[in-house]
Scaffold this motif. Structure first.
Motif, PDB file in Angstrom:
ATOM      1  N   SER A 112      36.300  35.032  39.971  1.00 12.41           N
ATOM      2  CA  SER A 112      35.769  33.828  40.608  1.00 12.41           C
ATOM      3  C   SER A 112      36.337  33.600  42.001  1.00 12.41           C
ATOM      4  O   SER A 112      35.629  33.151  42.903  1.00 12.41           O
ATOM      5  N   ASN A 113      37.610  33.920  42.198  1.00 11.80           N
ATOM      6  CA  ASN A 113      38.236  33.756  43.505  1.00 11.80           C
ATOM      7  C   ASN A 113      38.998  35.028  43.823  1.00 11.80           C
ATOM      8  O   ASN A 113      40.174  35.166  43.470  1.00 11.80           O
ATOM      9  N   SER A 115      40.198  36.398  46.606  1.00 12.02           N
ATOM     10  CA  SER A 115      41.365  36.314  47.492  1.00 12.02           C
ATOM     11  C   SER A 115      42.598  35.838  46.740  1.00 12.02           C
ATOM     12  O   SER A 115      43.693  36.409  46.865  1.00 12.02           O
ATOM     13  N   LEU A 116      42.421  34.790  45.929  1.00  7.77           N
ATOM     14  CA  LEU A 116      43.541  34.263  45.150  1.00  7.77           C
ATOM     15  C   LEU A 116      43.999  35.272  44.114  1.00  7.77           C
ATOM     16  O   LEU A 116      45.205  35.441  43.869  1.00  7.77           O
ATOM     17  N   TRP A 117      43.041  35.967  43.498  1.00 11.99           N
ATOM     18  CA  TRP A 117      43.355  36.972  42.476  1.00 11.99           C
ATOM     19  C   TRP A 117      44.176  38.109  43.075  1.00 11.99           C
ATOM     20  O   TRP A 117      45.169  38.545  42.502  1.00 11.99           O
TER      21      TRP A 117
END
Length: 219
Positions: A112-113, A115-117
């Motif tokens: 879902s995200n 960059s954060l992952w």
């Protein structure tokens, strides 16, 4: 599928078939392999619930596949070029989907995200490898999405070297070679075979790493 298997591994030795002594060891090829798809982890539990004999025979089978792999010398040369022997190699498999829809989305396999992952996983890998001094960490990435490689290279810049098996991947966001039924461009002859070869090389290179991270939603 039988022809593809023969292309990569040659004929299956008949004497190995008598090792299949349990019905659950013989299954159709799909995304959810029996036994492993039912595994759960809770608390400090770390033991696989599969029967020990299943794991032992699986190890024998897949080790022999590696020995029979037609491009095994290329696998060896890749490791030599990137000095695998001088590093503790982390193998990361990322099935990001590259914009794939259909079943991939319905089963909630997408990240879902991204960059954060990537930032989170990079921090974890740096933390667990901070004491790897004699054989410093090296990250090998197998993925269906080219942007994943560049994202990890940016996140780990000057901290951990990142390598990949060079191959042609579909443009970012355009899906993958296999995906929602009826929507994929049909690949012919050499182009189709090349996609198989790239995928198999990624899998075989993962098998040569010291530790494999099956980053969710890796399938």
């Amino acid at each position: 599928f039988t022809e593809v298997f023969h292309h990569f591994f040659g004929a299956q030795p008949l004497e190995e078939l008598d090792r299949v002594t349990h019905q659950n060891w013989s299954f159709k090829i799909n995304n959810e392999a029996p036994c492993f798809s039912r595994l759960t982890r809770s608390g400090t539990e770390s033991q696989c619930r599969c029967p020990r004999e299943y794991l032992e025979q699986s190890g024998i089978f897949f080790s022999r596949l590696m020995q029979r792999f037609r491009s095994r010398h290329e696998v060896q040369h890749f490791g030599e070029r990137h000095y695998f022997a001088n590093h503790t190699v982390i193998g990361l498999h990322v099935r990001a989907g590259n914009g794939e829809q259909g079943d991939f989305v319905r089963k909630n396999r997408q990240i879902s995200n991204a960059s954060l992952w990537v930032q989170s996983l990079s921090s974890i890998m740096l933390k667990i490898s901070k004491d790897w001094i004699v054989k410093p960490p090296l990250l090998f990435i197998a993925t269906d999405t080219s942007s994943v490689v560049s994202d990890f290279r940016q996140a780990l810049s000057k901290k951990m070297r990142v390598v990949e098996y060079q191959q042609h991947r579909p443009a970012n966001g355009s899906g993958v070679v296999f995906g929602q039924a009826g929507t994929n461009k049909k690949l012919e002859g050499p182009e189709c075979l090349l996609q198989w070869e790239n995928s198999m090389m990624d899998m075989m290179l993962l098998a040569t790493t010291d530790v494999v991270v099956a980053g969710r939603p890796s399938s």
